[in-house]
Design a protein around this motif. Sequence first.
Motif, PDB file in Angstrom:
ATOM      1  N   MET A   1       0.841  -1.202   0.000  1.00 13.53           N
ATOM      2  CA  MET A   1       0.000   0.000   0.000  1.00 13.53           C
ATOM      3  C   MET A   1       0.874   1.249   0.000  1.00 13.53           C
ATOM      4  SD  MET A   1      -2.813   1.237   2.854  1.00 13.53           S
ATOM      5  CE  MET A   1      -3.945  -0.104   2.520  1.00 13.53           C
ATOM      6  N   ASN A   2       0.485   2.254  -0.754  1.00 19.11           N
ATOM      7  CA  ASN A   2       1.200   3.513  -0.775  1.00 19.11           C
ATOM      8  C   ASN A   2       1.043   4.232   0.549  1.00 19.11           C
ATOM      9  OD1 ASN A   2       1.924   3.086  -3.467  1.00 19.11           O
ATOM     10  ND2 ASN A   2       0.054   4.060  -4.214  1.00 19.11           N
ATOM     11  N   GLU A   3       1.969   5.176   0.789  1.00 22.85           N
ATOM     12  CA  GLU A   3       1.895   5.968   2.008  1.00 22.85           C
ATOM     13  C   GLU A   3       0.714   6.929   1.929  1.00 22.85           C
ATOM     14  OE1 GLU A   3       3.816   6.385   5.040  1.00 22.85           O
ATOM     15  OE2 GLU A   3       4.183   4.309   4.451  1.00 22.85           O
ATOM     16  N   PRO A   4      -0.053   7.094   3.007  1.00 23.34           N
ATOM     17  CA  PRO A   4      -1.153   8.056   2.989  1.00 23.34           C
ATOM     18  C   PRO A   4      -0.634   9.482   2.848  1.00 23.34           C
ATOM     19  CG  PRO A   4      -0.823   7.163   5.196  1.00 23.34           C
ATOM     20  CD  PRO A   4       0.048   6.364   4.285  1.00 23.34           C
ATOM     21  N   LYS A   5      -1.398  10.316   2.191  1.00 25.32           N
ATOM     22  CA  LYS A   5      -1.010  11.714   2.008  1.00 25.32           C
ATOM     23  C   LYS A   5      -1.137  12.492   3.309  1.00 25.32           C
ATOM     24  CE  LYS A   5      -1.939  15.833  -0.781  1.00 25.32           C
ATOM     25  NZ  LYS A   5      -2.694  16.412  -1.927  1.00 25.32           N
ATOM     26  N   TYR A   6      -2.144  12.117   4.114  1.00 24.07           N
ATOM     27  CA  TYR A   6      -2.399  12.827   5.368  1.00 24.07           C
ATOM     28  C   TYR A   6      -2.190  11.878   6.546  1.00 24.07           C
ATOM     29  CZ  TYR A   6      -4.735  15.863   2.004  1.00 24.07           C
ATOM     30  OH  TYR A   6      -5.017  16.657   0.919  1.00 24.07           O
ATOM     31  N   LYS A   7      -1.544  12.364   7.582  1.00 25.35           N
ATOM     32  CA  LYS A   7      -1.253  11.546   8.760  1.00 25.35           C
ATOM     33  C   LYS A   7      -2.258  11.736   9.891  1.00 25.35           C
ATOM     34  CE  LYS A   7       2.572   9.566   7.347  1.00 25.35           C
ATOM     35  NZ  LYS A   7       2.644   8.094   7.168  1.00 25.35           N
ATOM     36  N   ARG A   8      -2.941  12.883   9.889  1.00 25.02           N
ATOM     37  CA  ARG A   8      -3.958  13.130  10.911  1.00 25.02           C
ATOM     38  C   ARG A   8      -5.122  13.867  10.276  1.00 25.02           C
ATOM     39  NH1 ARG A   8      -2.135  15.329  16.644  1.00 25.02           N
ATOM     40  NH2 ARG A   8      -1.271  13.202  16.581  1.00 25.02           N
ATOM     41  N   VAL A   9      -6.328  13.311  10.410  1.00 30.14           N
ATOM     42  CA  VAL A   9      -7.494  13.881   9.742  1.00 30.14           C
ATOM     43  C   VAL A   9      -8.651  14.038  10.717  1.00 30.14           C
ATOM     44  CG1 VAL A   9      -6.817  12.779   7.578  1.00 30.14           C
ATOM     45  CG2 VAL A   9      -8.533  11.672   9.018  1.00 30.14           C
ATOM     46  N   VAL A  10      -9.521  15.003  10.406  1.00 32.87           N
ATOM     47  CA  VAL A  10     -10.813  15.111  11.074  1.00 32.87           C
ATOM     48  C   VAL A  10     -11.882  14.743  10.049  1.00 32.87           C
ATOM     49  CG1 VAL A  10     -12.546  16.705  12.005  1.00 32.87           C
ATOM     50  CG2 VAL A  10     -10.200  16.788  12.850  1.00 32.87           C
ATOM     51  N   LEU A  11     -12.679  13.748  10.372  1.00 35.40           N
ATOM     52  CA  LEU A  11     -13.771  13.312   9.510  1.00 35.40           C
ATOM     53  C   LEU A  11     -15.056  13.961   9.998  1.00 35.40           C
ATOM     54  CD1 LEU A  11     -14.998  11.414   7.316  1.00 35.40           C
ATOM     55  CD2 LEU A  11     -15.148   9.657   9.101  1.00 35.40           C
ATOM     56  N   LYS A  12     -15.694  14.747   9.128  1.00 33.03           N
ATOM     57  CA  LYS A  12     -16.962  15.407   9.483  1.00 33.03           C
ATOM     58  C   LYS A  12     -18.113  14.639   8.854  1.00 33.03           C
ATOM     59  CE  LYS A  12     -20.054  18.594  10.546  1.00 33.03           C
ATOM     60  NZ  LYS A  12     -21.232  18.071   9.817  1.00 33.03           N
ATOM     61  N   LEU A  13     -18.973  14.112   9.699  1.00 32.96           N
ATOM     62  CA  LEU A  13     -20.141  13.364   9.248  1.00 32.96           C
ATOM     63  C   LEU A  13     -21.400  14.147   9.581  1.00 32.96           C
ATOM     64  CD1 LEU A  13     -19.151   9.873  10.710  1.00 32.96           C
ATOM     65  CD2 LEU A  13     -19.023  10.537   8.307  1.00 32.96           C
ATOM     66  N   VAL A 227      -7.898   9.989   2.102  1.00 36.60           N
ATOM     67  CA  VAL A 227      -6.703  10.002   2.951  1.00 36.60           C
ATOM     68  C   VAL A 227      -5.441   9.716   2.138  1.00 36.60           C
ATOM     69  CG1 VAL A 227      -5.527   8.692   4.762  1.00 36.60           C
ATOM     70  CG2 VAL A 227      -7.878   9.448   5.102  1.00 36.60           C
ATOM     71  N   MET A 228      -5.573   8.840   1.145  1.00 35.32           N
ATOM     72  CA  MET A 228      -4.420   8.473   0.321  1.00 35.32           C
ATOM     73  C   MET A 228      -4.079   9.531  -0.733  1.00 35.32           C
ATOM     74  SD  MET A 228      -3.607   5.675   1.766  1.00 35.32           S
ATOM     75  CE  MET A 228      -2.300   5.092   0.682  1.00 35.32           C
ATOM     76  N   GLY A 229      -4.941  10.541  -0.851  1.00 38.15           N
ATOM     77  CA  GLY A 229      -4.670  11.609  -1.808  1.00 38.15           C
ATOM     78  C   GLY A 229      -5.211  11.357  -3.198  1.00 38.15           C
ATOM     79  N   LYS A 230      -6.106  10.372  -3.327  1.00 38.62           N
ATOM     80  CA  LYS A 230      -6.720  10.105  -4.627  1.00 38.62           C
ATOM     81  C   LYS A 230      -7.631  11.275  -5.012  1.00 38.62           C
ATOM     82  CE  LYS A 230      -5.312   5.691  -5.013  1.00 38.62           C
ATOM     83  NZ  LYS A 230      -6.172   4.547  -4.658  1.00 38.62           N
TER      84      LYS A 230
END
Length: 238
Positions: A1-13, A227-230
């Motif tokens: 798996m590729n490295e994620p673009k972001y290491k810390r995220v806030v998910l707003k639902l 998260v992966m930057g797609k």
Amino acid sequence: MNEPKYKRVVLKLSGEALAGGNEYGISQETLNSIAKQVEQVKDAGVDVAIVVGGGNIWRGVAGSAKGMDRATADYMGMLATVINSLALQDALENHGVDTRVQTAIEMRQIAEPYIRRKSIRHIEKGRVVIFAAGTGNPYFSTDTTAALRAAEVEAEVILMAKKVDGVFDSDPVQNPGAKMYKELSYIEVLNKGLGVMDSTAASLCMDNKIPLIVFNLNQEGNILKAVMGKAIGTYVGR
């Protein structure tokens, strides 16, 4: 798996997203889908915090419009977010994801009070932290909560999960020919009144240089893709 673009995220639902195909209430199927996707993100080594709305149970603005005191209506909305947060915590822990709920209004029997240092410590230990009860103040939306908490825990991006694919120039439900934006600045969001988030939240993100990715929650795997930057949904930044 590729490295994620972001290491810390806030998910707003949004609360409406938790209702699934229903007009109100909580869809267990939707909860399980979200929990599975968050588990995938955690397995990729990403820190996750979540802010959840309460519109599937109660909307303070709607209550105010019908004559209820606005502050009272907003406090009721905050309590609705706590119900959603507890349901989401249960779903996440059923998938083996260690989770804590922190509330801006103290209710110690069911959740921790929000303490910034404690939430950061939970995140550093690999736990998912769900921020409930908004900011604890009436007249502020959960969008503003997401922007505020993202700044406080030093998140790199806010992932805004919606029922549509991104940000459009008009309502895609009413206008099939609506154009979706691939990228926007916060100034454009504010000037065009696109309704991605309220102006307070947008200004807070802009001032703290926190980008936003708006995407469709109903497509399985989209949280991980973001998260992966797609290239999915609409990117709001600059």
